[in-house]
Scaffold this active site. Structure first.
Site, short mmCIF file in Angstrom:
data_model
loop_
_atom_site.label_atom_id
_atom_site.label_comp_id
_atom_site.label_asym_id
_atom_site.label_seq_id
_atom_site.Cartn_x
_atom_site.Cartn_y
_atom_site.Cartn_z
N PHE A 122 0.85 -1.19 0.00
CA PHE A 122 0.00 0.00 0.00
C PHE A 122 0.89 1.24 0.00
CE2 PHE A 122 -2.81 2.88 2.66
CZ PHE A 122 -3.87 2.96 1.77
N THR A 125 2.06 6.80 2.23
CA THR A 125 2.97 7.72 2.93
C THR A 125 4.03 8.33 2.02
OG1 THR A 125 2.63 6.40 4.91
CG2 THR A 125 4.56 7.84 4.90
N ILE A 156 7.43 2.07 2.67
CA ILE A 156 6.36 1.20 2.21
C ILE A 156 6.67 -0.26 2.58
CG2 ILE A 156 4.96 0.44 0.24
CD1 ILE A 156 4.72 3.50 1.13
N ARG A 267 13.17 -18.93 37.42
CA ARG A 267 14.22 -18.10 38.00
C ARG A 267 14.15 -18.10 39.53
NH1 ARG A 267 19.19 -15.71 37.57
NH2 ARG A 267 19.17 -13.57 38.35
N GLN A 278 5.14 -11.41 45.42
CA GLN A 278 3.97 -10.66 45.00
C GLN A 278 4.31 -9.53 44.01
OE1 GLN A 278 1.63 -8.45 47.98
NE2 GLN A 278 -0.03 -9.87 47.53
N GLY A 340 17.94 -8.64 33.72
CA GLY A 340 19.14 -8.58 32.87
C GLY A 340 19.04 -9.52 31.68
N GLU A 363 0.15 2.64 10.29
CA GLU A 363 -1.29 2.64 9.96
C GLU A 363 -2.05 3.68 10.79
OE1 GLU A 363 -3.39 -0.79 8.78
OE2 GLU A 363 -1.58 -1.75 8.02
N GLY A 364 -1.40 4.80 11.00
CA GLY A 364 -2.01 5.89 11.76
C GLY A 364 -1.53 5.84 13.19
N1 COS Z 1 -14.52 6.48 5.97
C1 COS Z 1 -15.03 7.11 4.87
N2 COS Z 1 -14.77 8.39 4.56
C2 COS Z 1 -13.96 9.09 5.39
C3 COS Z 1 -13.39 8.51 6.56
C4 COS Z 1 -13.70 7.16 6.83
N3 COS Z 1 -13.19 6.54 7.89
N4 COS Z 1 -12.63 9.43 7.17
C5 COS Z 1 -12.72 10.55 6.44
N5 COS Z 1 -13.53 10.34 5.38
C6 COS Z 1 -13.89 11.31 4.34
C7 COS Z 1 -14.53 12.54 4.97
O1 COS Z 1 -15.92 12.38 5.10
C8 COS Z 1 -14.19 13.61 3.95
O2 COS Z 1 -15.05 13.50 2.82
P1 COS Z 1 -15.60 14.79 2.07
O3 COS Z 1 -14.39 15.44 1.51
O4 COS Z 1 -16.54 14.27 1.06
O5 COS Z 1 -16.25 15.62 3.15
C9 COS Z 1 -12.80 13.20 3.46
O6 COS Z 1 -12.69 11.79 3.73
C10 COS Z 1 -11.69 13.95 4.16
O7 COS Z 1 -11.84 13.72 5.56
P2 COS Z 1 -11.18 14.65 6.68
O8 COS Z 1 -11.48 16.10 6.35
O9 COS Z 1 -11.55 14.13 8.02
O10 COS Z 1 -9.63 14.41 6.38
P3 COS Z 1 -8.34 14.96 7.07
O11 COS Z 1 -7.42 15.42 6.03
O12 COS Z 1 -8.69 15.88 8.20
O13 COS Z 1 -7.64 13.63 7.66
C11 COS Z 1 -7.15 11.85 9.19
C12 COS Z 1 -8.18 12.85 8.59
C13 COS Z 1 -6.16 12.50 10.12
C14 COS Z 1 -8.03 10.90 9.97
C15 COS Z 1 -6.42 11.09 8.08
O14 COS Z 1 -5.52 11.95 7.43
C16 COS Z 1 -5.66 9.89 8.60
O15 COS Z 1 -6.23 8.82 8.81
N6 COS Z 1 -4.33 10.01 8.77
C17 COS Z 1 -3.51 8.92 9.16
C18 COS Z 1 -3.05 8.24 7.93
C19 COS Z 1 -2.32 6.98 8.21
O16 COS Z 1 -2.90 6.06 8.77
N7 COS Z 1 -1.05 6.95 7.82
C20 COS Z 1 -0.27 5.80 8.02
C21 COS Z 1 0.32 5.37 6.74
S1 COS Z 1 -0.71 4.43 5.78
S2 COS Z 1 -0.21 2.62 6.19
#
Ligand code: COS
Length: 382
Positions: A122, A125, A156, A267, A278, A340, A363-364
């Site tokens: 995927f 990033t 990635i 141990r 405890q 240790g 993943e966030g």
């Molecule tokens: N399911 C469906 N749609 C979603 C959603 C979800 N879980 N979360 C957000 N959306 C939609 C929103 O409704 C919005 O749609 P519209 O533009 O039509 O209104 C759009 O996506 C943008 O959402 P939002 O404004 O909340 O986005 P942000 O840019 O504020 O980002 C976070 C939100 C921080 C939650 C997001 O950037 C995130 O998850 N970041 C972490 C990413 C990550 O996991 N990185 C790790 C690497 S990937 S392995």
């Protein structure tokens, strides 16, 4: 605790456990030491049919859900989170096709993923787009019958080892998140290459590389779903996959608890096994309580997601936070119980502690998960 698994679910768990015991545990220290991708173990996982768990039956899969995937991941992570991460990352890479791909695209990719002969990855990033996923700069421009992609993806998982990549790129940079789309890029596509393999603190049996696209040309039909809907598909993809990361936390913590209890029984200090003190019992008891609470939440969340796929965001983030924070604490406590010895590479718990850290980051981050949960609560109580 009995979670009342069906015969098929128990079989999935047992199959994954067998791979952990027979293949992963004997090799994990060497793979970690050498920073080596676990190719042969991934092949063993494919032979055992575990790559097919989440793929619908019509595409050659077992047709399982989030819960079945969680069961397999937990058992693999008991052996090594690096291996389990490589396995999980393949699912993450193909989820966009499952969520938004056309029938033709599903037909093309899902059966090969189910077989486990080709793995996915995927590509979201970038150097300046981590937590702020909508800050990506990679672009895709249509030129005749081909998309031309330019940009670099960072960190990635499975990069360079997979053959199939879902890449998130801007098709309309002026629209930000609403201008993002997803493309399937394949190993060997012109203009597609890999950066060096990263040298990481933990999960060293997984591969992490840059993906570089320089005028990378791919056929027009590799666009996943509709143009401009990529960000929402990314968010849905992460919603489905985060319980998988949570399950890596419970598998890892279970392994750490097992090591700590066995050690504490053997141990001897002050004339008796340290489990008789405890101070040690309380550490172990807290590890067990927190682990079981996390497992109950992860299993509950996964079952909820399978039953209510449109309401998964909050529970998905909740279980990711809880189980991975727990895994960090439990693995750190395991090192403490082993003292240790726990700090030495001769015992597996120091690796477990190193492996745990990434679970709170990838993943966030767990801070982002809390933001997501907060936003969902805000919506619920509107
Ligand atoms: N399911 C469906 N749609 C979603 C959603 C979800 N879980 N979360 C957000 N959306 C939609 C929103 O409704 C919005 O749609 P519209 O533009 O039509 O209104 C759009 O996506 C943008 O959402 P939002 O404004 O909340 O986005 P942000 O840019 O504020 O980002 C976070 C939100 C921080 C939650 C997001 O950037 C995130 O998850 N970041 C972490 C990413 C990550 O996991 N990185 C790790 C690497 S990937 S392995």
């Amino acid at each position: 605790m009995d979670y009342f698994l069906t015969e098929e679910q128990q079989m999935i768990k047992d199959t994954a456990r067998e791979i952990t015991e027979e293949k992963i545990i004997p090799q994990r220290a060497e793979l970690d030491e050498k920073n080596e991708f676990a190719t042969s173990i991934m092949e063993d996982i494919a032979k055992a049919d575990l790559f097919s768990i989440f793929v619908p039956e019509e595409y050659g899969g077992l047709g399982g859900g989030c819960f079945e995937s969680v069961l397999a991941l937990e058992e693999l992570a008991r052996g090594c989170v690096g291996v389990a991460t490589s396995f999980a990352a393949s699912a993450l890479g193909i989820f966009p096709v499952l969520i938004a791909g056309s029938d033709e695209m599903k037909e093309k990719y899902l059966p090969v993923i189910a077989e486990g002969k080709r793995w996915a990855a995927f590509g979201l990033t970038e150097a300046n787009a981590g937590s702020d996923a909508s800050g990506i700069r990679t672009t895709a421009v249509l030129d005749g019958d081909e998309w031309v992609l330019n940009g670099t993806k960072q960190w990635i998982t499975n990069g360079g080892e997979s053959e199939i990549y879902s890449i998130i790129a801007l098709t309309d940079p002026s629209k930000g998140a609403r201008g993002a789309s997803i493309f399937m890029v394949e190993d060997g596509d012109p203009g597609f290459s890999y950066g060096k393999k990263e040298d990481k603190m933990g999960i060293r049996s997984s591969a992490t590389r840059e993906l570089i696209m320089k005028d990378c040309r791919i056929p027009k039909d590799r666009l996943v779903g509709r143009k401009g809907t990529g960000f929402i598909t990314v968010m849905k993809t992460l919603d489905i996959s985060r319980p998988g990361i949570a399950s890596l936390g419970i598998g890892l913590a279970q392994a750490a608890l097992d090591e700590a209890v066995v050690y504490a029984k053997q141990r001897v200090q002050f004339g008796k096994p340290v489990i008789g003190f405890q101070a040690v019992q309380h550490i172990l008891a807290n590890m067990a309580i927190e682990l079981e609470a996390a497992r109950a939440l992860v299993y509950g969340a996964a079952r909820h997601i399978d039953a209510h796929p449109k309401k998964m965001t909050k529970v998905s983030s909740m279980c990711k936070v809880f189980a991975t924070d727990m895994a960090m604490k439990v693995t750190t406590d395991a090192v403490q119980v082993l003292g240790g010895y726990g700090y030495m590479k001769e015992y597996p718990v120091e690796k477990m502690m190193r492996d745990a850290k990434i679970l709170q980051i990838y993943e966030g981050t767990n801070q982002i998960q809390r933001n997501v949960i907060g936003q969902e609560l805000n919506k619920e109580y509107a």
